[in-house]
Design a protein around this motif. Structure first.
Motif, PDB file in Angstrom:
ATOM      1  N   PRO A 149       0.645  -1.112  -0.009  1.00 18.26           N
ATOM      2  CA  PRO A 149      -0.125   0.092   0.029  1.00 18.26           C
ATOM      3  C   PRO A 149       0.752   1.136  -0.010  1.00 18.26           C
ATOM      4  O   PRO A 149       0.491   2.498  -0.681  1.00 18.26           O
ATOM      5  CB  PRO A 149      -0.954  -0.173   1.223  1.00 18.26           C
ATOM      6  N   LYS A 150       1.984   1.288   0.525  1.00 15.68           N
ATOM      7  CA  LYS A 150       2.902   2.506   0.704  1.00 15.68           C
ATOM      8  C   LYS A 150       3.314   2.753  -0.565  1.00 15.68           C
ATOM      9  O   LYS A 150       3.418   3.976  -0.833  1.00 15.68           O
ATOM     10  CB  LYS A 150       3.930   2.209   1.625  1.00 15.68           C
ATOM     11  N   PHE A 151       3.931   1.869  -1.484  1.00 13.91           N
ATOM     12  CA  PHE A 151       4.419   2.085  -2.880  1.00 13.91           C
ATOM     13  C   PHE A 151       3.172   2.407  -3.851  1.00 13.91           C
ATOM     14  O   PHE A 151       3.527   3.305  -4.660  1.00 13.91           O
ATOM     15  CB  PHE A 151       5.218   1.232  -3.419  1.00 13.91           C
ATOM     16  N   LEU A 152       2.287   1.787  -3.832  1.00 11.87           N
ATOM     17  CA  LEU A 152       0.979   2.068  -4.645  1.00 11.87           C
ATOM     18  C   LEU A 152       0.385   3.356  -4.106  1.00 11.87           C
ATOM     19  O   LEU A 152      -0.037   4.252  -5.288  1.00 11.87           O
ATOM     20  CB  LEU A 152      -0.057   0.959  -4.413  1.00 11.87           C
ATOM     21  N   GLY A 153       0.413   3.793  -2.844  1.00 10.65           N
ATOM     22  CA  GLY A 153       0.154   5.226  -2.636  1.00 10.65           C
ATOM     23  C   GLY A 153       0.786   6.156  -2.996  1.00 10.65           C
ATOM     24  O   GLY A 153       0.545   7.367  -3.524  1.00 10.65           O
ATOM     25  N   TYR A 154       2.278   5.832  -3.104  1.00  8.32           N
ATOM     26  CA  TYR A 154       3.188   6.653  -3.749  1.00  8.32           C
ATOM     27  C   TYR A 154       2.791   7.079  -5.108  1.00  8.32           C
ATOM     28  O   TYR A 154       2.669   8.370  -5.508  1.00  8.32           O
ATOM     29  CB  TYR A 154       4.775   6.169  -3.358  1.00  8.32           C
ATOM     30  N   PHE A 155       2.566   6.125  -5.992  1.00  3.03           N
ATOM     31  CA  PHE A 155       2.330   6.377  -7.458  1.00  3.03           C
ATOM     32  C   PHE A 155       0.994   6.897  -7.708  1.00  3.03           C
ATOM     33  O   PHE A 155       0.635   7.693  -8.576  1.00  3.03           O
ATOM     34  CB  PHE A 155       2.422   5.056  -7.988  1.00  3.03           C
ATOM     35  N   GLU A 156       0.132   6.774  -6.549  1.00  2.20           N
ATOM     36  CA  GLU A 156      -1.390   7.222  -6.820  1.00  2.20           C
ATOM     37  C   GLU A 156      -1.002   9.154  -6.618  1.00  2.20           C
ATOM     38  O   GLU A 156      -1.802   9.565  -7.223  1.00  2.20           O
ATOM     39  CB  GLU A 156      -2.405   6.923  -5.371  1.00  2.20           C
ATOM     40  N   ARG A 157      -0.364   9.167  -5.553  1.00  2.00           N
ATOM     41  CA  ARG A 157       0.112  10.679  -5.519  1.00  2.00           C
ATOM     42  C   ARG A 157       0.796  11.234  -6.672  1.00  2.00           C
ATOM     43  O   ARG A 157       0.602  12.485  -7.266  1.00  2.00           O
ATOM     44  CB  ARG A 157       1.034  10.861  -4.209  1.00  2.00           C
ATOM     45  N   VAL A 158       1.709  10.476  -7.221  1.00  2.00           N
ATOM     46  CA  VAL A 158       2.345  10.936  -8.167  1.00  2.00           C
ATOM     47  C   VAL A 158       1.195  11.185  -9.647  1.00  2.00           C
ATOM     48  O   VAL A 158       1.337  12.226 -10.432  1.00  2.00           O
ATOM     49  CB  VAL A 158       3.434  10.055  -9.211  1.00  2.00           C
ATOM     50  N   LEU A 159       0.347  10.224  -9.547  1.00  2.00           N
ATOM     51  CA  LEU A 159      -0.728  10.542 -10.784  1.00  2.00           C
ATOM     52  C   LEU A 159      -1.487  11.496 -10.380  1.00  2.00           C
ATOM     53  O   LEU A 159      -2.191  12.040 -11.503  1.00  2.00           O
ATOM     54  CB  LEU A 159      -1.523   9.082 -11.210  1.00  2.00           C
ATOM     55  N   ALA A 160      -1.789  11.914  -9.304  1.00  2.00           N
ATOM     56  CA  ALA A 160      -2.513  13.109  -8.962  1.00  2.00           C
ATOM     57  C   ALA A 160      -1.900  14.474  -8.736  1.00  2.00           C
ATOM     58  O   ALA A 160      -2.679  15.424  -8.760  1.00  2.00           O
ATOM     59  CB  ALA A 160      -3.430  12.845  -7.321  1.00  2.00           C
ATOM     60  N   SER A 161      -0.767  14.451  -9.164  1.00  2.00           N
ATOM     61  CA  SER A 161       0.233  15.663  -9.277  1.00  2.00           C
ATOM     62  C   SER A 161       0.008  16.305 -10.383  1.00  2.00           C
ATOM     63  O   SER A 161      -0.282  15.943 -11.520  1.00  2.00           O
ATOM     64  CB  SER A 161       1.664  15.231  -8.878  1.00  2.00           C
ATOM     65  N   LYS A 162       0.315  17.710 -10.356  1.00  2.00           N
ATOM     66  CA  LYS A 162       0.355  18.375 -11.631  1.00  2.00           C
ATOM     67  C   LYS A 162       1.441  18.133 -12.497  1.00  2.00           C
ATOM     68  O   LYS A 162       1.169  18.184 -13.912  1.00  2.00           O
ATOM     69  CB  LYS A 162       0.632  20.109 -11.281  1.00  2.00           C
ATOM     70  N   ALA A 163       2.596  17.484 -12.308  1.00  2.00           N
ATOM     71  CA  ALA A 163       3.476  17.053 -12.997  1.00  2.00           C
ATOM     72  C   ALA A 163       3.170  15.857 -14.013  1.00  2.00           C
ATOM     73  O   ALA A 163       3.761  15.604 -14.856  1.00  2.00           O
ATOM     74  CB  ALA A 163       4.609  16.475 -12.131  1.00  2.00           C
ATOM     75  N   SER A 164       1.892  15.172 -13.488  1.00  2.00           N
ATOM     76  CA  SER A 164       1.240  14.035 -14.215  1.00  2.00           C
ATOM     77  C   SER A 164       0.763  14.582 -15.624  1.00  2.00           C
ATOM     78  O   SER A 164       0.958  13.755 -16.525  1.00  2.00           O
ATOM     79  CB  SER A 164       0.497  13.315 -13.219  1.00  2.00           C
TER      80      SER A 164
END
Length: 265
Positions: free
Chosen positions: A165-180
């Protein structure tokens, strides 16, 4: 001391097919490279599909190849040969392929983008590939799974409860970021090889830990990550590849299914 002898000129790699040297019978780390080559639609040779391809893998692993004075000896596959260049290490190969296959950002408009993509790839491989492998071999890679089954149970239970969950949570944050950017992709609003790596990691985890990944998907906290997995799988070239015999089945590689390790988390 510099030599007066003329430097050897490498052959041009333009229009030369890529050659992937990797074990037959499992997707493994070579799968990340296959996905990039398949998505780009370029010509390549995969030793896993050749009748005597394993002999080439063994020749590199034993040091018989590369037999020239240009390339360094390599530790292990996956290995990529392109023209005179022979390199190893999955993220290193992808770093080479990404810009050439159109699977990275534009070097002029975003010169630093490649390093951000590489950072995403390294994180995915660390937490969603290397750590899952350690779930079935937590003590030593030279031991059989059966020799470390009890330790594997402890490792796998902790992984699906905490690390996954920690790593999936990180990538979820990346996908929700403006940089995505726009769309389902990790960076810059376009598909890059980082998306293909994350796809393969999630795909392998769904095979290895079906109970945990199903639960995480139902809960909806990582909807963007699972959405990316679906978006990659639906891309025409990837879809065709996944349905072909070139896509090797999961077996005794990184992602293995053991009922006793299939914790829900």
């Amino acid at each position: 001391m510099a030599s007066d002898a003329p430097a050897k000129r490498q052959k041009s790699s333009k229009d030369v097919p890529y050659r992937l040297i990797y074990w037959p019978g499992l997707p493994g780390r070579g799968e990340h490279i296959r996905l990039a080559l398949e998505e780009a639609g370029v010509e390549y040779v995969d030793t896993a599909q050749l009748e005597d391809g394993i002999n080439e893998v063994l020749a590199y692993n034993s040091g018989e190849k590369p037999s020239n004075d240009i390339n360094i000896p390599l530790f292990a596959s996956p290995i990529l040969q392109h023209g005179d260049l022979v390199i190893s290490q999955t993220p290193n190969i992808l770093l080479y392929l990404g810009p050439r296959l159109g699977l990275a950002t534009d070097s002029e408009s975003d010169p630093d983008g490649l390093y951000r993509i590489n950072s995403l790839v390294l994180t995915a491989l660390d937490g969603l590939s290397n750590e899952p492998h350690d779930c079935h071999h937590p003590i030593a890679t030279g031991l059989y799974y059966e020799d470390q089954k009890e330790e594997s149970k402890r490792k796998a239970e902790d992984y699906v409860k905490n690390r996954l969950p920690k790593f999936l949570g990180y990538f979820e944050r990346v996908l929700a970021s403006k940089a995505s950017g726009d769309g389902p992709w990790l960076y810059g609003g376009k598909l890059t090889y980082a998306d293909l790596v994350l796809f393969q990691c999630v795909d392998g985890l769904k095979f290895m830990f079906p109970k945990a990944t199903s639960k995480l998907e139902r809960e909806g906290k990582h909807a963007k990550v699972f959405g990316l997995h679906k978006a990659v799988a639906e891309r025409p070239r990837i879809k065709s590849y996944l349905e072909s015999s070139r896509r090797q089945k999961y077996s005794n590689g990184i992602y293995r299914y053991y009922e006793e390790l299939d914790f829900e988390g």
